[in-house]
Enzyme design. Structure first.
Site, mmCIF file in Angstrom:
data_model
loop_
_atom_site.group_PDB
_atom_site.id
_atom_site.type_symbol
_atom_site.label_atom_id
_atom_site.label_comp_id
_atom_site.label_asym_id
_atom_site.label_seq_id
_atom_site.Cartn_x
_atom_site.Cartn_y
_atom_site.Cartn_z
ATOM 1 N N GLY B 97 0.827 -1.195 0.000
ATOM 2 C CA GLY B 97 0.000 0.000 0.000
ATOM 3 C C GLY B 97 0.858 1.240 0.000
ATOM 4 O O GLY B 97 2.036 1.188 -0.352
ATOM 5 N N LYS B 116 0.472 3.793 7.322
ATOM 6 C CA LYS B 116 0.482 2.884 6.186
ATOM 7 C C LYS B 116 -0.947 2.533 5.819
ATOM 8 O O LYS B 116 -1.679 1.983 6.634
ATOM 9 C CB LYS B 116 1.249 1.619 6.585
ATOM 10 N N ASP B 209 9.164 -11.224 6.176
ATOM 11 C CA ASP B 209 9.545 -10.472 4.980
ATOM 12 C C ASP B 209 10.758 -9.593 5.278
ATOM 13 O O ASP B 209 10.794 -8.420 4.927
ATOM 14 C CB ASP B 209 8.351 -9.627 4.500
#
Lengths: 182, 896
Positions: B97, B116, B209
């Site tokens: 995003g 975010k 991640d």
């Protein structure tokens, strides 16, 4: 999804031509994918990609493009193929086929060129290239790569006026060709 | 345009140019003039210009085509208030995003925050509650090296957002490069990261991640981890299908094998990512990047799943000429980068401890591993997963196998001088990997159809690159062989040969020459085979680095030539070298690897090393099953070699069971399935030796089939077995008549001075027949000749030596020479032990022990005789049927 090879398949020319086209295509594709992934939502300009591809390829030892113009011809043609592939892929995605890790799939409501239309245009361009390659190249550079008349003229070491005339002639021929097919 | 030729177009083009230079109001005048001079041209120009009257023409091709682009960044959020924050600017966009900088409006403190906005798609319809809950959990993470999650919420329109600590800094890789940090400083930075990750793991939160862009270093040198747990948060609330989830939002470059395979993610996944990051920081390139050029994501994914990383010290040396890492650090990185999560460090803390030990020059816990082995094991275990992950990866990058091959081709031209062979091999390997293994689970018809299409496709597509086409066709022929379409495979190879007669590619020429040499050996033309092999070698010499595939192919053929010459030791050595070459190249699944391994097994069996042969064949059969090739004809050929190893190694009953088991499996799918004659033949031979009198008919049929097939390797083996079969059943007349068919072979072999196994084997069978008839002198004479022939071969273990010793012992026994009988029997025991698949259970050890027991008894050594007889019975009973003559004799020896 397999548009890349379909377009590459139709490529006329000698073995060397094909190799140069394949190299340009892979290069552009990698650059485009990378940019789209790195800056999702920012958009990527085909012009920038072509310039970057030029810098990458021309600076590499062992790749001897005789002149910048010839290189640009190949890259522009490759860019055409890439744009068509992307358009096809996006349509495939809209129909729900395929997976995507770049942000292509999230572009909602964006104007997408119709892949079938583009393919017809591409075929007509190939035919035009047989008749008068310079005309077809102007279309690749202008429409598919977003170059200005001034830039194209600089590359070809000719006048802007000449490029504009070529552009008009190409449009006339293509328009008639595409209309006739309707 | 089709109605225009270039000559006419040149004229029209000139007119148009002149027209375009005129003001438009002068056009009619020009055209009228033209009509007078050249009416046809005027009509054509007029027709073309008519397009200008069409409304659509003005805008035709007017706007350059854009690359498909996401919508322009929305500015609607600017100035908007979200809770106590007001949005100030967009600071970036990422896979999940957009990120905005915002400030508190209530003036409680000045610090900025990052907000975010997650793509709506990330949050499933039912996910809102879950999202908020997870967000609150994440907010508990409080560590100086983790960018805090301050809040999580959902706007009125359903837009989920996260409020995070705002961090100003550079990604860790850029920071290291910018500051030109030394290796130790880089390791210390990673240690800060591990502290933060360990903290999160204690709260049961996995990052999933980790990558340089998520690890920022501030100007003060403080490490800050971003996005902790967010991957989990969005993933857990996503309703997408597993395959989608598994790859969406994944950064292929830093993904661990389990992530690529869609397997559960654990704290070990973070260990892997940390290892990758440290490797990159130290070496300057990705652990699986292989060469110096940047690899694509697909290539990296493929390598991540199938190969072992280059040792960091080697990579660093190759890269910069400086050796920055040492053995211990190599081991630490290798352990962090293990493919199996279970083989990695148990925790991030353990990884950090080892790094600290390394910095303190203390011994580390990570041990060197066997290069290659782990990767082999992993690939074997996850075969299907690896193949499907690759297929998905190919789909993801919007390309096909062939497009990928083409991409690699483009690459290989670029890196030609550097790594031509490596690229070509990667290409061939990848093609084989995907078309070979992914298709092997699909019904044969479909595969054949696919292959037919691939064949046409290659011919069309690569008409201008004949060498590439030839190579792809070689692969296709291999796939045809895998599904038993030999005719099609041969046709494809003829195409390749035709192409090669034009292009004279040294590697293809070598391939044909070496394959041809193998054919000639099987056809009995040893001289021709040597010549062909020399041609192959000569062509290989013309290439700088021909690659393991072709070198292995030629080594295979060379081994066959050695074998035919009777030098089994050389044959084994060649096959071993070829196999090692393929293992080093990571080609564990290639059909070249399986066939070379099969040849190695066969060479060992011919050399009489049945134990070695059995281990090789057993592992190979397992591999074949794991990669889904157990219904191929090569699998049956391998099965027959495994059968031979078991028979030679003293376990004929085990061999029968092995074949029967495979047959049951095959007949479950196809009730009418008949195995190839060599499988039926080996089963029959095994059953005969085990004492099954009903196997004789099957043996005779297999012998006839072998003869009809021109199967030269079995010219002596099967007929000889029929003689032995008759002798086992005490049918002397049948044995004599069966021998008659072989007698001339014996004469020929001896006359030709042929030292191969053939002459020896025939002499031994003849001696056996002589002994059955009581012709002891004749038998002794033949055994003497056989002995001198075997001695001339100087083989370490010899398949015929055991038979020779046992028969010599038997001859001596019948001659009343008990001392020599005992001596030869003892020698037979030693040989049988050495060759036995299992030296605690071998029919031939039992046979030799029984012979020794009988000699000892005759010499009056009752205790030794009794002990040997009991041992003999154990060996014999375990591997032969109860009524087999040797078992009966052993029982009798004990009873007496």
């Amino acid at each position: 999804m397999r548009g890349g090879q379909a377009v590459a398949d139709q490529r006329p020319g000698t073995g060397d031509d094909k190799k140069l086209f394949a190299t340009s295509y892979a290069q552009l594709r990698n650059l485009a994918e990378r940019e789209l992934r790195r800056f999702p939502g920012m958009g990527v300009s085909p012009t920038t990609l072509v310039h970057e591809a030029y810098l990458n390829l021309a600076g590499r030892p062992g790749v001897a493009f005789e002149e910048r113009g010839k290189f640009l011809g190949y890259t522009a043609r490759a860019m055409r193929g890439l744009l068509i592939d992307f358009a096809r892929r996006q349509q495939a995605l809209k129909r729900g086929a395929g997976f995507e890790i770049t942000q292509l799939s999230t572009t909602i409501g964006q104007e997408v060129a119709d892949a079938a239309e583009l393919t017809r245009l591409s075929d007509a361009l190939d035919e035009l290239a047989r008749l008068d390659p310079r005309l077809a190249e102007v279309v690749d550079l202008k429409y598919f790569c977003g170059f200005s008349f001034a830039e194209i003229a600089r590359v070809r070491a000719t006048s802007e006026r000449t490029v504009q005339r070529d552009w008009e002639k190409a449009r006339l021929l293509l328009f008639r060709d595409l209309e006739a097919g309707d | 345009m089709s109605n225009l030729d270039s000559e006419r177009w040149r004229r029209l083009s000139g007119h148009l140019d002149r027209l375009f230079e005129l003001p438009e109001d002068q056009w009619p005048g020009y055209l009228t003039a033209l009509e007078r001079d050249d009416p046809a041209a005027a009509a054509e120009v007029g027709c073309l210009l008519r397009a200008r009257q069409d409304d659509r023409f003005a805008g035709f091709l007017g706007t350059p085509l854009p690359l498909p682009q996401p919508p322009p960044a929305t500015t609607a959020l600017l100035g908007r208030c979200i809770g106590p924050y007001v949005i100030e600017a967009e600071i970036g966009r990422g896979g999940m995003g957009s990120v905005w900088r915002a400030k508190r409006t209530d003036g409680r403190y000045d610090a900025s925050v990052a907000i975010k906005m997650l793509h709506l798609a990330w949050r499933g319809r039912a996910g809102e509650q879950h999202f908020l809950l997870e967000g609150r959990l994440l907010a508990r993470l409080d560590h100086p090296n983790i960018a805090r999650l301050i809040d999580a919420g959902v706007l009125e329109d359903g837009q989920p957002y996260l409020v995070l600590e705002y961090v100003e800094g550079r990604p860790i890789d850029a920071y290291c490069a910018h500051g030109a940090l030394d290796a130790e400083a880089r390791i210390r930075l990673i240690l800060d990261v591990t502290d933060a990750v360990a903290h999160a793991h204690r709260h049961l939160i996995v990052h999933r991640d980790l990558k340089p862009s998520n690890v920022l270093v501030t100007q003060q040198g403080t490490v800050k981890l971003l996005d902790f747990g967010i991957a989990k948060l969005v993933d857990a609330s996503s309703e997408a299908a597993p395959t989608r989830t598994m790859l969406q939002g994944l950064t292929p470059r830093y993904a661990a094998p389990e992530q690529l395979l869609g397997n559960p993610v654990t704290t070990a996944t973070d260990v892997y990512a940390l290892g990758t990051m440290l490797y990159e920081l130290l070496v300057g390139r990705h652990p699986f990047a292989g060469s110096t050029t940047a690899a694509t994501d697909a290539e990296l994914m493929y390598a991540t799943l199938t190969t072992q990383p280059l040792r960091a010290s080697v990579a660093a040396t190759a890269q910069s000429g400086r050796r920055r890492t040492l053995g211990d650090l190599d081991n630490i990185l290798a352990k962090a980068l293990e493919k199996d999560a279970g083989d990695r460090y148990e925790s991030v803390g353990d990884f950090a401890s080892d790094l600290r030990r390394f910095l303190a020059h203390e011994p580390v816990q990570a041990r060197p591993y066997t290069v290659g082995y782990r990767a082999v094991r992993f690939v074997r275990r996850h075969r299907g997963g690896v193949a499907s992950a690759m297929l998905i990866a190919l789909a993801l990058i919007g390309t096909s196998v062939f497009a990928l091959a083409q991409m690699l081709e483009a690459r290989s031209q670029r890196d030609y001088a550097l790594s031509q062979a490596q690229r070509a091999q990667a290409q061939a390997d990848l093609t084989e990997f995907v078309i070979g293994d992914s298709l092997s689970r699909i019904p044969g018809d479909l595969v054949r159809d696919r292959l037919d299409r691939a064949r046409r496709f290659i011919a069309r597509r690569y008409a201008k690159s004949p060498v590439l086409a030839a190579w792809l066709l070689v692969d296709v022929s291999g796939r045809y062989i895998d599904i038993g379409e030999y005719r099609a495979a041969a046709a494809v190879l003829r195409e390749v040969e035709a192409i090669n007669s034009r292009v004279h590619d040294p590697i293809i020429t070598a391939q044909f020459a070496c394959d041809h040499a193998a054919d000639l050996v099987l056809a009995g033309d040893l001289a021709g085979a040597r010549t062909s092999l020399a041609v192959g070698r000569e062509n290989l010499r013309r290439v700088d680095s021909p690659g393991p595939r072709i070198v292995a192919a030629c080594a295979d053929s060379a081994a066959l030539v050695w074998q035919a010459q009777g030098d089994y030791g050389q044959a084994v050595a060649r096959e071993r070298a070829a196999q090692q070459m393929l293992v080093d190249a990571g080609m564990y699944a290639a059909s070249r690897y399986t066939s070379t391994t099969n040849n190695l097994g066969r060479a060992l069996i011919f050399a009489g090393d049945y134990r070695g042969g059995w281990w090789v064949m057993r592992d190979l059969l397992t591999l074949m099953r794991e990669i889904g090739r157990s219904d191929t004809s090569s699998y049956w050929a391998m099965l027959s070699n495994a059968c031979r190893a078991l028979v030679g190694g003293g376990q004929p009953q085990q061999a029968v069971r092995l074949i029967d088991q495979a047959l049951t499996g095959a007949r479950r799918g196809d009730p009418g399935f008949e195995p190839p004659f060599y499988v039926a033949g080996c089963r029959a031979a095994a059953a005969t030796l085990a004492g099954d009198p009903t196997a004789d008919a099957q043996l005779v049929r297999a012998t006839q089939a072998a003869g009809a097939a021109g199967y030269l390797a079995s010219q002596t083996f099967y007929p000889a077995m029929t003689v032995i079969s008759a002798l086992e059943r005490n049918e002397l007349a049948a044995a004599d008549s069966r021998w008659a068919a072989l007698a001339s072979g014996e004469t020929h072999a001896l006359a030709a001075g042929n030292q191969s196994a053939e002459a020896v084997r025939l002499l031994l069978v003849h001696a056996r027949l002589d002994l059955a008839h009581g012709r002891i002198d004749a038998a002794s004479h033949r055994l003497g000749i056989a002995r001198s022939l075997i001695a001339a071969r100087r083989q370490p273990i010899n398949p015929d030596s055991y038979d020779l010793e046992v028969l010599t012992a038997r001859a001596a026994m019948q001659n009343g020479d008990y001392a020599n009988a005992a001596r030869y029997a003892a020698s037979a025991v030693a040989l049988a032990n050495a060759a036995a698949v299992d030296d605690t259970s071998s029919a031939w050890v039992g046979e030799a022990l029984l012979a020794r027991a009988q000699a000892e008894k005759a010499l009056g050594q009752a205790d030794a005789a009794a002990a040997d007889a009991r041992a003999a019975l154990r060996h014999l009973e375990a591997n032969l049927l109860p009524a087999q003559p040797l078992v009966v004799a052993a029982r009798a020896a004990i009873a007496n």
